[in-house]
Write a protein that holds these residues in place. Sequence first.
Motif, PDB file in Angstrom:
ATOM      1  N   GLY A 132     138.478  28.874 -69.622  1.00 31.78           N
ATOM      2  CA  GLY A 132     138.773  27.555 -70.161  1.00 31.78           C
ATOM      3  C   GLY A 132     137.577  26.686 -70.490  1.00 31.78           C
ATOM      4  N   VAL A 133     136.354  27.164 -70.236  1.00 33.61           N
ATOM      5  CA  VAL A 133     135.144  26.363 -70.467  1.00 33.61           C
ATOM      6  C   VAL A 133     134.204  27.132 -71.397  1.00 33.61           C
ATOM      7  N   LEU A 134     133.613  26.416 -72.370  1.00 33.40           N
ATOM      8  CA  LEU A 134     132.692  27.044 -73.319  1.00 33.40           C
ATOM      9  C   LEU A 134     131.311  27.261 -72.695  1.00 33.40           C
ATOM     10  N   HIS A 135     130.727  28.437 -72.962  1.00 30.35           N
ATOM     11  CA  HIS A 135     129.381  28.768 -72.486  1.00 30.35           C
ATOM     12  C   HIS A 135     128.583  29.350 -73.644  1.00 30.35           C
ATOM     13  N   ASP A 136     127.277  29.008 -73.707  1.00 26.44           N
ATOM     14  CA  ASP A 136     126.398  29.639 -74.692  1.00 26.44           C
ATOM     15  C   ASP A 136     126.293  31.122 -74.388  1.00 26.44           C
ATOM     16  N   ALA A 137     126.396  31.948 -75.423  1.00 24.54           N
ATOM     17  CA  ALA A 137     126.319  33.401 -75.237  1.00 24.54           C
ATOM     18  C   ALA A 137     125.114  33.986 -75.970  1.00 24.54           C
ATOM     19  N   LEU A 138     124.986  33.711 -77.266  1.00 24.64           N
ATOM     20  CA  LEU A 138     123.874  34.239 -78.060  1.00 24.64           C
ATOM     21  C   LEU A 138     123.392  33.160 -79.018  1.00 24.64           C
ATOM     22  N   GLN A 139     122.156  33.328 -79.476  1.00 26.85           N
ATOM     23  CA  GLN A 139     121.611  32.499 -80.557  1.00 26.85           C
ATOM     24  C   GLN A 139     120.922  33.422 -81.564  1.00 26.85           C
ATOM     25  N   PRO A 140     121.705  34.142 -82.370  1.00 29.45           N
ATOM     26  CA  PRO A 140     121.112  35.067 -83.342  1.00 29.45           C
ATOM     27  C   PRO A 140     120.355  34.305 -84.425  1.00 29.45           C
ATOM     28  N   PRO A 141     119.511  35.004 -85.167  1.00 31.33           N
ATOM     29  CA  PRO A 141     118.785  34.347 -86.278  1.00 31.33           C
ATOM     30  C   PRO A 141     119.753  33.786 -87.319  1.00 31.33           C
ATOM     31  N   LYS A 142     119.426  32.625 -87.862  1.00 34.15           N
ATOM     32  CA  LYS A 142     120.292  31.966 -88.840  1.00 34.15           C
ATOM     33  C   LYS A 142     120.474  32.827 -90.094  1.00 34.15           C
ATOM     34  N   ARG A 143     119.477  33.651 -90.400  1.00 32.66           N
ATOM     35  CA  ARG A 143     119.561  34.467 -91.618  1.00 32.66           C
ATOM     36  C   ARG A 143     120.701  35.485 -91.564  1.00 32.66           C
ATOM     37  N   LEU A 144     121.182  35.817 -90.358  1.00 26.18           N
ATOM     38  CA  LEU A 144     122.272  36.775 -90.233  1.00 26.18           C
ATOM     39  C   LEU A 144     123.656  36.135 -90.377  1.00 26.18           C
ATOM     40  N   HIS A 145     123.712  34.794 -90.450  1.00 27.88           N
ATOM     41  CA  HIS A 145     125.012  34.117 -90.453  1.00 27.88           C
ATOM     42  C   HIS A 145     125.905  34.509 -91.634  1.00 27.88           C
ATOM     43  N   PRO A 146     125.415  34.439 -92.883  1.00 28.68           N
ATOM     44  CA  PRO A 146     126.308  34.787 -94.009  1.00 28.68           C
ATOM     45  C   PRO A 146     126.877  36.200 -93.916  1.00 28.68           C
ATOM     46  N   SER A 147     126.030  37.177 -93.578  1.00 33.72           N
ATOM     47  CA  SER A 147     126.510  38.557 -93.517  1.00 33.72           C
ATOM     48  C   SER A 147     127.429  38.776 -92.320  1.00 33.72           C
ATOM     49  N   LEU A 148     127.184  38.058 -91.205  1.00 34.00           N
ATOM     50  CA  LEU A 148     128.066  38.171 -90.037  1.00 34.00           C
ATOM     51  C   LEU A 148     129.455  37.630 -90.358  1.00 34.00           C
ATOM     52  N   VAL A 149     129.505  36.467 -91.006  1.00 33.34           N
ATOM     53  CA  VAL A 149     130.793  35.882 -91.389  1.00 33.34           C
ATOM     54  C   VAL A 149     131.523  36.798 -92.364  1.00 33.34           C
ATOM     55  N   SER A 150     130.789  37.347 -93.335  1.00 36.29           N
ATOM     56  CA  SER A 150     131.411  38.259 -94.299  1.00 36.29           C
ATOM     57  C   SER A 150     131.983  39.483 -93.597  1.00 36.29           C
ATOM     58  N   ARG A 151     131.242  40.011 -92.621  1.00 37.95           N
ATOM     59  CA  ARG A 151     131.715  41.172 -91.866  1.00 37.95           C
ATOM     60  C   ARG A 151     133.044  40.874 -91.170  1.00 37.95           C
ATOM     61  N   ILE A 152     133.138  39.727 -90.517  1.00 35.97           N
ATOM     62  CA  ILE A 152     134.357  39.363 -89.790  1.00 35.97           C
ATOM     63  C   ILE A 152     135.499  39.098 -90.773  1.00 35.97           C
ATOM     64  N   LYS A 153     135.183  38.475 -91.926  1.00 35.10           N
ATOM     65  CA  LYS A 153     136.216  38.215 -92.928  1.00 35.10           C
ATOM     66  C   LYS A 153     136.784  39.516 -93.497  1.00 35.10           C
ATOM     67  N   VAL A 154     135.924  40.481 -93.731  1.00 34.68           N
ATOM     68  CA  VAL A 154     136.401  41.774 -94.226  1.00 34.68           C
ATOM     69  C   VAL A 154     137.348  42.408 -93.208  1.00 34.68           C
ATOM     70  N   MET A 155     136.992  42.339 -91.944  1.00 38.86           N
ATOM     71  CA  MET A 155     137.833  42.920 -90.902  1.00 38.86           C
ATOM     72  C   MET A 155     139.193  42.226 -90.830  1.00 38.86           C
ATOM     73  N   ALA A 156     139.211  40.913 -91.137  1.00 29.72           N
ATOM     74  CA  ALA A 156     140.444  40.133 -91.022  1.00 29.72           C
ATOM     75  C   ALA A 156     141.187  39.997 -92.349  1.00 29.72           C
ATOM     76  N   ASN A 157     140.764  40.769 -93.369  1.00 32.46           N
ATOM     77  CA  ASN A 157     141.402  40.713 -94.693  1.00 32.46           C
ATOM     78  C   ASN A 157     141.413  39.301 -95.279  1.00 32.46           C
ATOM     79  N   MET A 158     140.281  38.617 -95.183  1.00 36.68           N
ATOM     80  CA  MET A 158     140.140  37.266 -95.719  1.00 36.68           C
ATOM     81  C   MET A 158     139.268  37.314 -96.977  1.00 36.68           C
TER      82      MET A 158
END
Length: 562
Positions: A214-240
Amino acid sequence: MSIQRRNYLGDLLVQMGVITKEQLEDAIKHHSKNGIEKGLLGNTLVKLGYCKEEDIAKAVALQNNVPYISLDSYHIDDAATSLITPEIARRYSAFPIGFRDGKLLVAMKHLSDIIAIDDLSIYTGYDVQPVVCTDSELAAAIERYSRTSASIEQAEPEEEVDIEETSPGMDDSSEKPAVHLANLIFNQAVRARASDVHIEPQEKSMRVRFRIDGVLHDALQPPKRLHPSLVSRIKVMANMDIADRRIPQDGRFSLKLEDKVVDVRVATLPPAYGEKVTMRLLDRSAKLITLEKLGFPLPELEKYRQLVHLPYGFILVTGPTGSGKSTTLYATLAAINTVEKNIITVEDPIEYRLDGLNQVQVNVRAGLTFASGLRSILRSDPDIIMIGEIRDEETARIAVESALTGHLVFSTLHTNDAAGAITRLGDMGIEAFLTASSLVGVVAQRLARVLCNHCKEPYEVSRDELLSIIPDFPLEEGEDRLTLYRSKGCFRCSHTGFKGRVGVYELLTMNEEIRRLILQRASTAEINKAAVSTGMVTLRQDGLRKVKQGITSIEEIMRVIV
């Protein structure tokens, strides 16, 4: 490394006062007798018991003028580890652990391997600063990272299917680091028992947070340059739609991680610095909790059992979002699910699939709402009905009338306490006489985090001190000093001090006095006062009892209960 360098290391250990000259000479003789291929001189010194592995590592660090770091006590930055694959870590016996002054700190076994340092610099995009740790710590870290980064399989909600191997290597395309990072996030989230994952772009960085207990915790801080491709990867998996980044989107998919099947619901939002992704994780293979393990106090549990075995009536479970209402209802249905009962539910969404239940998914686009679904259910000869949530007067009215016509009806409402559910029905337009006639009980609940059994810290508090802070703390006569517990944090609980959650409950059962107050349209406070006078244990009282039992802490109960 040559014998001369090894002897120099031995001389350095003598200078440091770790070993004596006699021990060094004995180790050199022993080492020479067994042959160079049997290992380095440092290993021989450790095997003979003349020094510890940490002493060797510190000497090597001093010898090479690089920092020594103990990985057991160092907080490893997951953003650094995500920059390479397990295959590369094993190939070079190297493990990124963090950042310092713009450089990537890499624990390495072979500090003089210039080729490895250059390759890691090219692959990660950072200048590499080698550091020294013990060989056993390095091997354990690489092995643990390899297990955590294991590739995952995507599965359809109804039928599991294999997908292409998703572990990237040196020669993979530019999209592979995002696939690897997504795998890392899912694996770590499932192992951390996270219910939600938040991927949030900042102005110059990206952060990943897990909601654990029930409480949010910091887990990772990946490089900002990976954000667009990470989001695209998750969207592909979710058929978005990966092309449209300007509007919120929803999707879902299922994953198979080792022996677990996890359903993932995905929602995106377009804030200022890029798309925020929120994912709700539901472990389909997790065992459904039973009524006995929910956290009901025993007297209240027996009363609740009597209610749920009534032939008809209306039972409400109330509390804010995320307070465990659905879990309580599923545990209840599992307890009363028999072959003689026709149990039908209408839910949005179906969170758990239970054998023997007829579960209907709300589909607003197709015209299937809670109200329309409930009307259809009544034509299917149900004995027990569960409505995921009462959102409007029409649904509430059908639920109440169903309870009056011989059905046992369960549902949820968003109210702060049990008495508030009664007045909320009135506010929704339900006549007082219908509520008084149909309602048989109301459960209000919260979820409090359970103190980690391995690290919870006892402390003593005097009666006067405790009552000055919490005047209604449940103390017995003669209890002048009390031992309570507070959170501390250890490796087993990810340094949060808590592991798991327990329900805090308030059960209001109907009687003639409360029915009379309902018909008089009494206030929530008046109904609550009457219920307490007839033995109802309030949320606060149940929470404080769990503090006294050492299950949770005062601070946690004060956090979840006003």
